[in-house]
Design a protein around this motif. Structure first.
Motif, PDB file in Angstrom:
ATOM      1  N   GLN A  66      25.321   0.861  74.949  1.00  0.00           N
ATOM      2  CA  GLN A  66      24.709   1.833  74.041  1.00  0.00           C
ATOM      3  C   GLN A  66      25.799   2.603  73.306  1.00  0.00           C
ATOM      4  OE1 GLN A  66      21.192   2.646  73.939  1.00  0.00           O
ATOM      5  NE2 GLN A  66      21.543   4.081  72.282  1.00  0.00           N
ATOM      6  N   SER A  67      26.859   2.942  74.003  1.00  0.00           N
ATOM      7  CA  SER A  67      27.967   3.678  73.398  1.00  0.00           C
ATOM      8  C   SER A  67      28.609   2.868  72.271  1.00  0.00           C
ATOM      9  CB  SER A  67      29.004   4.003  74.474  1.00  0.00           C
ATOM     10  OG  SER A  67      30.163   4.542  73.907  1.00  0.00           O
ATOM     11  N   ALA A  68      28.809   1.579  72.512  1.00  0.00           N
ATOM     12  CA  ALA A  68      29.425   0.726  71.494  1.00  0.00           C
ATOM     13  C   ALA A  68      28.538   0.626  70.258  1.00  0.00           C
ATOM     14  CB  ALA A  68      29.709  -0.660  72.058  1.00  0.00           C
ATOM     15  N   VAL A  69      27.241   0.428  70.450  1.00  0.00           N
ATOM     16  CA  VAL A  69      26.326   0.331  69.313  1.00  0.00           C
ATOM     17  C   VAL A  69      26.278   1.652  68.568  1.00  0.00           C
ATOM     18  CG1 VAL A  69      23.898   0.075  68.651  1.00  0.00           C
ATOM     19  CG2 VAL A  69      24.947  -1.581  70.171  1.00  0.00           C
ATOM     20  N   THR A  70      26.255   2.756  69.285  1.00  0.00           N
ATOM     21  CA  THR A  70      26.229   4.075  68.651  1.00  0.00           C
ATOM     22  C   THR A  70      27.464   4.263  67.774  1.00  0.00           C
ATOM     23  OG1 THR A  70      24.937   4.987  70.465  1.00  0.00           O
ATOM     24  CG2 THR A  70      26.135   6.555  69.101  1.00  0.00           C
ATOM     25  N   GLN A  71      28.629   3.863  68.269  1.00  0.00           N
ATOM     26  CA  GLN A  71      29.862   3.987  67.491  1.00  0.00           C
ATOM     27  C   GLN A  71      29.841   3.075  66.267  1.00  0.00           C
ATOM     28  OE1 GLN A  71      33.204   3.306  70.087  1.00  0.00           O
ATOM     29  NE2 GLN A  71      32.734   5.076  71.370  1.00  0.00           N
ATOM     30  N   ILE A  72      29.369   1.850  66.455  1.00  0.00           N
ATOM     31  CA  ILE A  72      29.306   0.903  65.332  1.00  0.00           C
ATOM     32  C   ILE A  72      28.355   1.426  64.264  1.00  0.00           C
ATOM     33  CG2 ILE A  72      28.465  -1.391  64.663  1.00  0.00           C
ATOM     34  CD1 ILE A  72      29.559  -2.361  67.431  1.00  0.00           C
ATOM     35  N   VAL A  73      27.185   1.880  64.680  1.00  0.00           N
ATOM     36  CA  VAL A  73      26.197   2.382  63.721  1.00  0.00           C
ATOM     37  C   VAL A  73      26.742   3.609  62.997  1.00  0.00           C
ATOM     38  CG1 VAL A  73      23.925   3.479  63.506  1.00  0.00           C
ATOM     39  CG2 VAL A  73      24.183   1.359  64.811  1.00  0.00           C
ATOM     40  N   ALA A  74      27.432   4.494  63.716  1.00  0.00           N
ATOM     41  CA  ALA A  74      28.005   5.687  63.078  1.00  0.00           C
ATOM     42  C   ALA A  74      29.023   5.287  62.007  1.00  0.00           C
ATOM     43  CB  ALA A  74      28.659   6.579  64.130  1.00  0.00           C
ATOM     44  N   LYS A  75      29.871   4.298  62.311  1.00  0.00           N
ATOM     45  CA  LYS A  75      30.857   3.835  61.331  1.00  0.00           C
ATOM     46  C   LYS A  75      30.166   3.160  60.145  1.00  0.00           C
ATOM     47  CE  LYS A  75      34.935   0.968  60.608  1.00  0.00           C
ATOM     48  NZ  LYS A  75      34.567   0.813  59.226  1.00  0.00           N
ATOM     49  N   LEU A  76      29.182   2.321  60.426  1.00  0.00           N
ATOM     50  CA  LEU A  76      28.447   1.655  59.345  1.00  0.00           C
ATOM     51  C   LEU A  76      27.723   2.670  58.473  1.00  0.00           C
ATOM     52  CD1 LEU A  76      27.002  -1.433  61.272  1.00  0.00           C
ATOM     53  CD2 LEU A  76      28.725  -1.472  59.445  1.00  0.00           C
ATOM     54  N   GLU A  77      27.220   3.723  59.097  1.00  0.00           N
ATOM     55  CA  GLU A  77      26.534   4.773  58.334  1.00  0.00           C
ATOM     56  C   GLU A  77      27.533   5.513  57.438  1.00  0.00           C
ATOM     57  OE1 GLU A  77      22.984   7.940  59.207  1.00  0.00           O
ATOM     58  OE2 GLU A  77      24.560   7.778  60.720  1.00  0.00           O
ATOM     59  N   ARG A  78      28.707   5.835  57.972  1.00  0.00           N
ATOM     60  CA  ARG A  78      29.752   6.495  57.163  1.00  0.00           C
ATOM     61  C   ARG A  78      30.156   5.627  55.981  1.00  0.00           C
ATOM     62  NH1 ARG A  78      31.942   7.748  62.215  1.00  0.00           N
ATOM     63  NH2 ARG A  78      33.453   6.054  62.001  1.00  0.00           N
ATOM     64  N   ASP A  79      30.161   4.308  56.197  1.00  0.00           N
ATOM     65  CA  ASP A  79      30.544   3.374  55.139  1.00  0.00           C
ATOM     66  C   ASP A  79      29.394   3.042  54.195  1.00  0.00           C
ATOM     67  OD1 ASP A  79      33.052   3.324  56.305  1.00  0.00           O
ATOM     68  OD2 ASP A  79      32.759   1.389  57.301  1.00  0.00           O
ATOM     69  N   GLY A  80      28.219   3.619  54.443  1.00  0.00           N
ATOM     70  CA  GLY A  80      27.063   3.403  53.578  1.00  0.00           C
ATOM     71  C   GLY A  80      26.389   2.049  53.750  1.00  0.00           C
ATOM     72  N   LEU A  81      26.637   1.384  54.888  1.00  0.00           N
ATOM     73  CA  LEU A  81      26.081   0.051  55.110  1.00  0.00           C
ATOM     74  C   LEU A  81      24.768   0.068  55.888  1.00  0.00           C
ATOM     75  CD1 LEU A  81      29.439  -1.789  55.887  1.00  0.00           C
ATOM     76  CD2 LEU A  81      28.262  -1.514  53.692  1.00  0.00           C
ATOM     77  N   VAL A  82      24.525   1.142  56.627  1.00  0.00           N
ATOM     78  CA  VAL A  82      23.236   1.354  57.300  1.00  0.00           C
ATOM     79  C   VAL A  82      22.825   2.806  57.115  1.00  0.00           C
ATOM     80  CG1 VAL A  82      23.703  -0.420  59.079  1.00  0.00           C
ATOM     81  CG2 VAL A  82      24.130   1.994  59.598  1.00  0.00           C
ATOM     82  N   GLY A  83      21.566   3.052  57.370  1.00  0.00           N
ATOM     83  CA  GLY A  83      21.052   4.417  57.330  1.00  0.00           C
ATOM     84  C   GLY A  83      20.137   4.633  58.514  1.00  0.00           C
ATOM     85  N   ARG A  84      19.753   5.864  58.720  1.00  0.00           N
ATOM     86  CA  ARG A  84      18.817   6.206  59.800  1.00  0.00           C
ATOM     87  C   ARG A  84      17.640   6.939  59.183  1.00  0.00           C
ATOM     88  NH1 ARG A  84      22.394   7.490  65.043  1.00  0.00           N
ATOM     89  NH2 ARG A  84      24.425   6.902  64.210  1.00  0.00           N
ATOM     90  N   ARG A  85      16.462   6.686  59.761  1.00  0.00           N
ATOM     91  CA  ARG A  85      15.264   7.396  59.329  1.00  0.00           C
ATOM     92  C   ARG A  85      14.345   7.539  60.534  1.00  0.00           C
ATOM     93  NH1 ARG A  85      14.182   2.611  55.529  1.00  0.00           N
ATOM     94  NH2 ARG A  85      13.241   1.095  56.889  1.00  0.00           N
ATOM     95  N   PRO A  86      13.456   8.524  60.496  1.00  0.00           N
ATOM     96  CA  PRO A  86      12.548   8.728  61.631  1.00  0.00           C
ATOM     97  C   PRO A  86      11.654   7.506  61.850  1.00  0.00           C
ATOM     98  CG  PRO A  86      12.469  10.591  60.122  1.00  0.00           C
ATOM     99  CD  PRO A  86      13.274   9.526  59.453  1.00  0.00           C
ATOM    100  N   ASP A  87      11.375   7.219  63.102  1.00  0.00           N
ATOM    101  CA  ASP A  87      10.450   6.144  63.454  1.00  0.00           C
ATOM    102  C   ASP A  87       9.036   6.653  63.189  1.00  0.00           C
ATOM    103  OD1 ASP A  87       8.754   4.303  64.694  1.00  0.00           O
ATOM    104  OD2 ASP A  87      10.100   3.995  66.384  1.00  0.00           O
ATOM    105  N   PRO A  88       8.272   6.010  62.310  1.00  0.00           N
ATOM    106  CA  PRO A  88       6.934   6.501  61.985  1.00  0.00           C
ATOM    107  C   PRO A  88       5.966   6.450  63.162  1.00  0.00           C
ATOM    108  CG  PRO A  88       7.341   4.391  60.913  1.00  0.00           C
ATOM    109  CD  PRO A  88       8.628   4.812  61.549  1.00  0.00           C
ATOM    110  N   THR A  89       6.298   5.654  64.184  1.00  0.00           N
ATOM    111  CA  THR A  89       5.420   5.559  65.352  1.00  0.00           C
ATOM    112  C   THR A  89       5.792   6.546  66.445  1.00  0.00           C
ATOM    113  OG1 THR A  89       6.759   3.837  66.427  1.00  0.00           O
ATOM    114  CG2 THR A  89       5.026   3.109  64.899  1.00  0.00           C
ATOM    115  N   ASP A  90       6.979   7.168  66.342  1.00  0.00           N
ATOM    116  CA  ASP A  90       7.443   8.116  67.353  1.00  0.00           C
ATOM    117  C   ASP A  90       8.426   9.065  66.680  1.00  0.00           C
ATOM    118  OD1 ASP A  90       8.571   9.538  69.435  1.00  0.00           O
ATOM    119  OD2 ASP A  90       9.037   7.780  70.654  1.00  0.00           O
ATOM    120  N   GLY A  91       7.979  10.266  66.373  1.00  0.00           N
ATOM    121  CA  GLY A  91       8.797  11.241  65.660  1.00  0.00           C
ATOM    122  C   GLY A  91      10.087  11.611  66.346  1.00  0.00           C
ATOM    123  N   ARG A  92      10.188  11.355  67.654  1.00  0.00           N
ATOM    124  CA  ARG A  92      11.423  11.683  68.383  1.00  0.00           C
ATOM    125  C   ARG A  92      12.483  10.615  68.213  1.00  0.00           C
ATOM    126  NH1 ARG A  92       8.776  11.565  73.996  1.00  0.00           N
ATOM    127  NH2 ARG A  92       7.852   9.847  72.863  1.00  0.00           N
TER     128      ARG A  92
END
Length: 143
Positions: A59-85
């Motif tokens: 989980q830590s590795a994926v979190t770091q990868i996603v954070a880097k990809l997000e900084r580079d504008g390659l992925v984004g995050r948005r709320p899950d419409p089925t679970d607001g948390r």
């Protein structure tokens, strides 16, 4: 009818995949980073926990990868419409462009190799494609 040897199939596919993933590419990202992008492009938005399971890393590795990809504008995050948390990670246009560019690059390189095969070899590969697709589908159903 010719018998299929699972050990031989495994060896051939391992060698092919090793060659295939190393085909020259413009973007030099780590294998796991590229795998995350390809997974999101193929499956669509995912929770981090599902992405972790899919990529078979921590989980830590994926979190770091996603954070880097997000900084580079390659992925984004948005709320899950089925679970607001929860949050879904999705590929951006820039991320999809990398995936598509890599695919185009591979198609070009592989086409050059395929052109060097004989007609019978090309036909044999074409006949095998539906079975290889079915193996992938069977694997996905087991998940």
């Amino acid at each position: 009818m010719e018998q299929l040897d699972a050990a031989e199939l495994t060896a051939v596919l391992e060698n092919f995949v090793r060659m295939f993933i190393r085909l020259p590419a413009v973007d030099r990202l780590s294998f796991t980073t590229l795998s995350v992008l390809h997974t999101l492009a193929r499956i669509g938005p995912m929770r981090l926990t599902d992405l972790t399971a899919s990529e078979q890393v921590t989980q830590s590795a994926v979190t770091q990868i996603v954070a880097k990809l997000e900084r580079d504008g390659l992925v984004g995050r948005r709320p899950d419409p089925t679970d607001g948390r929860a949050v879904l990670v999705h590929i951006t246009e820039a991320g999809a462009a990398i995936v598509n560019g890599r695919r185009d690059n591979r198609v070009g390189h592989l086409a050059g190799l395929v052109d060097r095969l004989g007609d019978d070899e090309r036909a044999a590969i074409a006949r095998a494609l539906p079975a290889l697709t079915r193996i992938t589908e069977l694997h996905e159903q087991r998940r």
